[in-house]
Design a protein around this motif. Structure first.
Motif, PDB file in Angstrom:
ATOM      1  N   ARG A  50       0.859  -1.155  -0.076  1.00  0.00           N
ATOM      2  CA  ARG A  50      -0.039   0.192   0.004  1.00  0.00           C
ATOM      3  C   ARG A  50       0.954   1.184  -0.060  1.00  0.00           C
ATOM      4  O   ARG A  50       0.485   2.298  -0.730  1.00  0.00           O
ATOM      5  N   GLN A  51       1.955   1.224   0.621  1.00  0.00           N
ATOM      6  CA  GLN A  51       2.954   2.290   0.852  1.00  0.00           C
ATOM      7  C   GLN A  51       3.716   2.456  -0.557  1.00  0.00           C
ATOM      8  O   GLN A  51       3.726   3.656  -0.940  1.00  0.00           O
ATOM      9  N   GLU A  54       1.346   4.246  -2.854  1.00  0.00           N
ATOM     10  CA  GLU A  54       1.202   5.759  -2.646  1.00  0.00           C
ATOM     11  C   GLU A  54       2.599   6.365  -3.187  1.00  0.00           C
ATOM     12  O   GLU A  54       2.362   7.460  -3.656  1.00  0.00           O
ATOM     13  N   SER A  72       2.572   5.679  -7.302  1.00  0.00           N
ATOM     14  CA  SER A  72       1.596   6.106  -8.396  1.00  0.00           C
ATOM     15  C   SER A  72       1.545   7.807  -8.241  1.00  0.00           C
ATOM     16  O   SER A  72       1.838   8.387  -7.677  1.00  0.00           O
TER      17      SER A  72
END
Lengths: 197, 94
Positions: free
Chosen positions: A190-191, A194, A197
């Motif tokens: 998830r990190q 972020e 992207s």
């Protein structure tokens, strides 16, 4: 046959570490071109294109987090363990996922996934898929599943050889390491999404 | 034919003792009750492992190269053997 199921009987330590890291980097490069993501140690999915560093960090994190957990859990049972054996065998154990990075090139899995999302969850646009594409996607999903079973078998055997912990304790520790690692690596992914992207 | 030396009684599973020794050269027979040497209580593969280990100057790395096995595999074989010896010692003390 034994080499196929448990290569760590014959190879471990520095040699398996070098070969394993080469396989991890190759998996990352192929994953970059086929848009194949490995969000945790035992998962594969095809998703949006990301920079190559995303794939490299993701694959290295999958290996490092699980190996660190396995090493720490092994220390709770025995001190007779070499760190190079744990990290080396776990690196080599990831090599079946090199093959899992290839089905992404076919495009049918991505199309089939988008088709299912629209049909059953009402998300995205309507995509028409041919019977051949559905068949191809299902075969590739089965192949990926077999590769995941192969990967988990190797991860477990790598743990058994590097730690010499016997069942049922080895099974319990392995299960704990897998679950904790999935949670950690999903957070890392998830990190990474972020950041990149 | 390669015979295996029995170490436990086939009838009651108790530990066997050496009762008779024979000299092939002069035909002398010795009878008595002797304890079985500890190493003979291990199976042939384990005895061979110990011999190889001594001949390798106690180096697991050399052993691994000789046996064409990985270092942790050989270390695990040694750890298992140590465990077996400890169990056998406990059993003979009881």
């Amino acid at each position: 046959m034994k080499k196929f199921i448990n290569p760590f009987h014959y190879i471990a330590g520095g040699k398996s570490l070098v070969i394993g890291i080469i396989f991890i980097l190759l998996t990352s490069v192929i994953g970059y071109f086929s848009h194949t993501h490995f969000p945790d140690p035992v998962s594969v999915n095809i998703s949006a294109e990301m920079p190559i560093m995303y794939y490299i960090i993701q694959n290295l994190a999958n290996w490092l987090v699980f190996s660190t957990l396995i090493y720490l859990l092994t220390l709770t049972s025995t001190q007779s363990v070499r760190i190079v054996d744990v990290f080396g065998t776990q690196a080599l154990a990831r090599s079946p996922y090199l093959l899992a990075a290839f089905p992404g090139f076919a495009g049918s899995i991505d199309k089939f996934g988008k088709h299912l999302l629209h049909e059953y969850l009402g998300q995205g646009q309507s995509i028409s898929v041919t019977t051949i594409e559905i068949t191809q996607a299902i075969i590739l999903i089965i192949v990926t599943l077999v590769l995941t079973i192969w990967l988990i078998t190797w991860m477990y055997n790598a743990f058994r050889v590097s730690s010499n912990i016997k069942p049922p304790r080895s099974g319990v520790l392995f299960f704990v390491a897998i679950v904790v690692s999935i949670v950690f690596n999903q957070l890392i992914t998830r990190q990474l999404i972020e950041i990149f992207s | 034919m390669d015979k295996n030396l029995p170490i436990t009684c086939p009838s009651c599973s108790s530990e066997l003792k050496v009762q008779s020794l024979h000299c092939d050269s002069c035909g002398t027979d010795i009878t008595g009750s002797f304890e079985m040497p500890f190493l003979l209580k291990l199976d042939k593969e384990e005895q061979k492992f110990i011999l190889d280990f001594v001949q390798s100057s106690g180096s697991l790395k050399v052993m691994a190269q000789k046996l064409k096995l990985s270092y942790p595999t050989v270390r695990n074989m040694l750890n298992d053997l140590i465990q077996k010896i400890e169990n056998l010692k406990k059993e003979s003390e009881q």
